[in-house]
Scaffold this motif. Sequence first.
Motif, PDB file in Angstrom:
ATOM      1  N   ASP A 105      12.438   6.678   3.478  1.00  0.00           N
ATOM      2  CA  ASP A 105      13.103   5.470   3.761  1.00  0.00           C
ATOM      3  C   ASP A 105      12.937   5.102   5.263  1.00  0.00           C
ATOM      4  O   ASP A 105      12.931   3.897   5.260  1.00  0.00           O
ATOM      5  CB  ASP A 105      14.712   6.039   3.756  1.00  0.00           C
ATOM      6  N   ASP A 106      12.842   5.790   6.238  1.00  0.00           N
ATOM      7  CA  ASP A 106      12.242   5.115   7.701  1.00  0.00           C
ATOM      8  C   ASP A 106      11.014   4.604   7.511  1.00  0.00           C
ATOM      9  O   ASP A 106      10.534   3.869   8.268  1.00  0.00           O
ATOM     10  CB  ASP A 106      12.311   6.518   8.458  1.00  0.00           C
ATOM     11  N   PHE A 156       0.704  -1.165  -0.168  1.00  0.00           N
ATOM     12  CA  PHE A 156       0.001   0.019  -0.042  1.00  0.00           C
ATOM     13  C   PHE A 156       0.975   1.104  -0.069  1.00  0.00           C
ATOM     14  O   PHE A 156       1.319   1.657   1.192  1.00  0.00           O
ATOM     15  CB  PHE A 156      -0.799   0.053   1.207  1.00  0.00           C
ATOM     16  N   GLY A 157       1.281   1.839  -1.258  1.00  0.00           N
ATOM     17  CA  GLY A 157       2.483   2.596  -1.289  1.00  0.00           C
ATOM     18  C   GLY A 157       3.653   2.504  -0.736  1.00  0.00           C
ATOM     19  O   GLY A 157       3.899   1.296  -0.614  1.00  0.00           O
ATOM     20  N   ASN A 158       4.361   3.540  -0.121  1.00  0.00           N
ATOM     21  CA  ASN A 158       5.470   3.052   0.559  1.00  0.00           C
ATOM     22  C   ASN A 158       5.213   2.774   2.169  1.00  0.00           C
ATOM     23  O   ASN A 158       6.152   2.152   2.893  1.00  0.00           O
ATOM     24  CB  ASN A 158       6.403   4.245   0.404  1.00  0.00           C
ATOM     25  N   GLU A 159       3.831   3.148   2.459  1.00  0.00           N
ATOM     26  CA  GLU A 159       3.817   2.999   4.040  1.00  0.00           C
ATOM     27  C   GLU A 159       3.080   2.265   4.551  1.00  0.00           C
ATOM     28  O   GLU A 159       3.058   1.891   5.707  1.00  0.00           O
ATOM     29  CB  GLU A 159       3.261   4.562   4.427  1.00  0.00           C
ATOM     30  N   ARG A 203       7.842  -0.382   7.714  1.00  0.00           N
ATOM     31  CA  ARG A 203       6.682  -1.135   7.092  1.00  0.00           C
ATOM     32  C   ARG A 203       7.390  -2.510   6.894  1.00  0.00           C
ATOM     33  O   ARG A 203       6.864  -3.473   7.189  1.00  0.00           O
ATOM     34  CB  ARG A 203       6.383  -0.622   5.563  1.00  0.00           C
ATOM     35  N   GLU A 204       8.771  -2.603   6.526  1.00  0.00           N
ATOM     36  CA  GLU A 204       9.461  -3.910   6.344  1.00  0.00           C
ATOM     37  C   GLU A 204       9.402  -4.663   7.748  1.00  0.00           C
ATOM     38  O   GLU A 204       9.646  -5.957   7.844  1.00  0.00           O
ATOM     39  CB  GLU A 204      10.896  -3.712   5.901  1.00  0.00           C
TER      40      GLU A 204
END
Length: 135
Positions: free
Chosen positions: A101-102, A71-74, A107-108
Motif C-alpha cells: 500500500d505504501d 509497471f506493476g504496483n511499484e 507511485r501515485e
Amino acid sequence: SSGINAEWLLRPGIEGYLDKKGPHALGGTKKRFVKVTQGKLSYYKIDSSKSYEAPLNTIVLNPELNEIKRFGNEGFTIVPTNNKDEKEFSFMIQKGKLKVDDIIERREEWVAVRKNYFKISFQPLKRFVVEFCRH
C-alpha cells in the motif's frame, strides 16, 4: 488492449530517487535521480555533489509521442505510441521494506489522472502544446 492507461500522466514539479529498469529483460535496475518538469522527464546519474545539472537523458512527455502505463504496483513505464523502434523507459519506487500500500501511494505521488492535470491546446502551425495545470 495493450494495457496502456492513457488517462495517466506524470506530475510536473516532482523529483526524487527512483530505480530505472535496464533495457534488457534480465537487466537489473539502477538508482537514478529523476525530475519531472513541464513536458519533460530527466534522469541523472547519482553523484555525491547532488548538483544534477547534466541529465543522462531527457524524455519529452507528449501524448502524440508516448503514454504512461502502469509497471506493476511499484512504477510506471513511458511507452512510445507510434514509433516501435523507440525505447520504453520504466521507473520504480525504491521498495526497501515498504508495504504494498505504501509503494502504491508513493507511485501515485509521481502519476496523476490526466483530466485533472492538463489541458491540450493547438497553436498556429498545428504545434501540439501540453499545458500542465496545478489544481
